[in-house]
Design a protein around this motif. Sequence first.
Motif, PDB file in Angstrom:
ATOM      1  N   ARG A 126      25.822  57.634  -7.480  1.00  0.00           N
ATOM      2  CA  ARG A 126      26.173  59.055  -7.474  1.00  0.00           C
ATOM      3  C   ARG A 126      27.109  59.416  -8.629  1.00  0.00           C
ATOM      4  O   ARG A 126      27.807  58.552  -9.142  1.00  0.00           O
ATOM      5  CB  ARG A 126      26.876  59.448  -6.175  1.00  0.00           C
ATOM      6  N   THR A 132      30.246  55.352 -16.250  1.00  0.00           N
ATOM      7  CA  THR A 132      30.697  55.381 -17.644  1.00  0.00           C
ATOM      8  C   THR A 132      31.991  54.573 -17.792  1.00  0.00           C
ATOM      9  O   THR A 132      32.155  53.819 -18.753  1.00  0.00           O
ATOM     10  CB  THR A 132      30.889  56.842 -18.099  1.00  0.00           C
ATOM     11  N   ASN A 226      22.214  58.673 -12.849  1.00  0.00           N
ATOM     12  CA  ASN A 226      22.449  59.196 -11.493  1.00  0.00           C
ATOM     13  C   ASN A 226      21.140  59.297 -10.738  1.00  0.00           C
ATOM     14  O   ASN A 226      21.121  59.611  -9.567  1.00  0.00           O
ATOM     15  CB  ASN A 226      22.986  60.636 -11.562  1.00  0.00           C
TER      16      ASN A 226
END
Length: 369
Positions: A126, A132, A226
């Motif tokens: 999610r 990142t 995602n």
Amino acid sequence: MQTEILRIIEGGLMNDKRKILAYSTRLADRLEREGDIALSKCVRQIIENGVPKNAAIADAMRVLPLDTDSRLQIVEIIPTDEERHKVVLTPDVDIKIAEFIEIVNHRSELELAGVDIKKTLLLHGRPGCGKTSVAHYISEKTGLPLIVARLDGIVSSLLGSTAKNLRKIFDYAKSIPCILFLDEFDAIAKARDDQHELGELKRVINSLLQNIDSMNSETVMIAATNHSELLDNAIWRRFVQTVEIGLPGKNEILEMIDIFSEPFTTEMSEDSSKKMAFATLAEGISPSDLKTIFDRAKVKCVIGNNSKIPILTLLDGLYGIKVQDKTERAYVHFLSEYGMTQVAINKSTGIGLRKIKSYLAANDKEELK
Ligand SMILES: Nc1ncnc2c1ncn2[C@@H]1O[C@H](COP(=O)(O)OP(=O)(O)OP(=O)(O)O)[C@@H](O)[C@H]1O
Ligand SMILES: [Mg+2]
């Protein structure tokens, strides 16, 4: 002098580090020639601090690949010496990431021993849970700079150029020791929904697969998405490791509370039961949202000249993100769930005690969203 300043501004606006560095150096030379030694030194100091310590990377930064049509930079290079926030992971994810780091750090020994393993990692999960951040963390732990290529920016309306851009990115990654980081990796798959011709898109995906396959075993690649469900099997198979980064558990939230409140203290700093109650309520929200709550509270502290973040400010932030029902009754229930007494709620919100009692009455069983 004006020319140098104008070019530096242009470089900044175009996110073109090469231009900034070249013209800043010219500016420092000119200042020195004109006798402003102090300012010249100052400019050189800034250049030195902004350029990575590793000479090979500093060199590579001067020849970053550009988009075929727009001539804009298609990758960003992030040196390992860039300071980042600490990333907090659940133990199972932590183990998998540590394993990947070990493989990367022992890549020479593995090659010597004839173990030909691809260093490819797919991070999925999610939004705002740390994909990142994990890529940056791996860069820090392996000492390899990140070459960040955002595929959403590369999948241009001209798919023909996309294949060319992909080629340039992979060639660039092969030219220096680095981690190629393909962020927003689903962009290519997502382009399927757009107006593009299917055959053309297939060619782009094939070109991506070919580029991945032609990577030498030295190249380390991380991709993040995602929308893992949009990636087809052929792409999944290219990744030796796939790790889902999900929501944090209570222990991780407790750790994040300390990290995100720095350099301030909170009322929770000295009261572990308050901290535990807050962490319990914060379960289910992403680290990114949690960080936003703390950042907003810190802004208020700075403006109000406080060094301690009031718990109510944090609770308000959490309520704003977590609870959809924005009625007074829902707010009172939320504060009570945190553990505030009726008197404390009355004191901190100004809502009358009788009202608070009625909201929290035993027969008021209606579920709050
Ligand atoms: N696990 C974590 N530990 C510490 N901080 C985190 C973590 N996850 C997210 N954050 C904080 O939230 C911010 C956003 O996280 P990040 O960009 O890494 O998430 P993401 O999974 O890549 O999100 P997206 O899917 O939107 O790209 C980070 O800058 C970091 O401050
Ligand atoms: Mg991300």
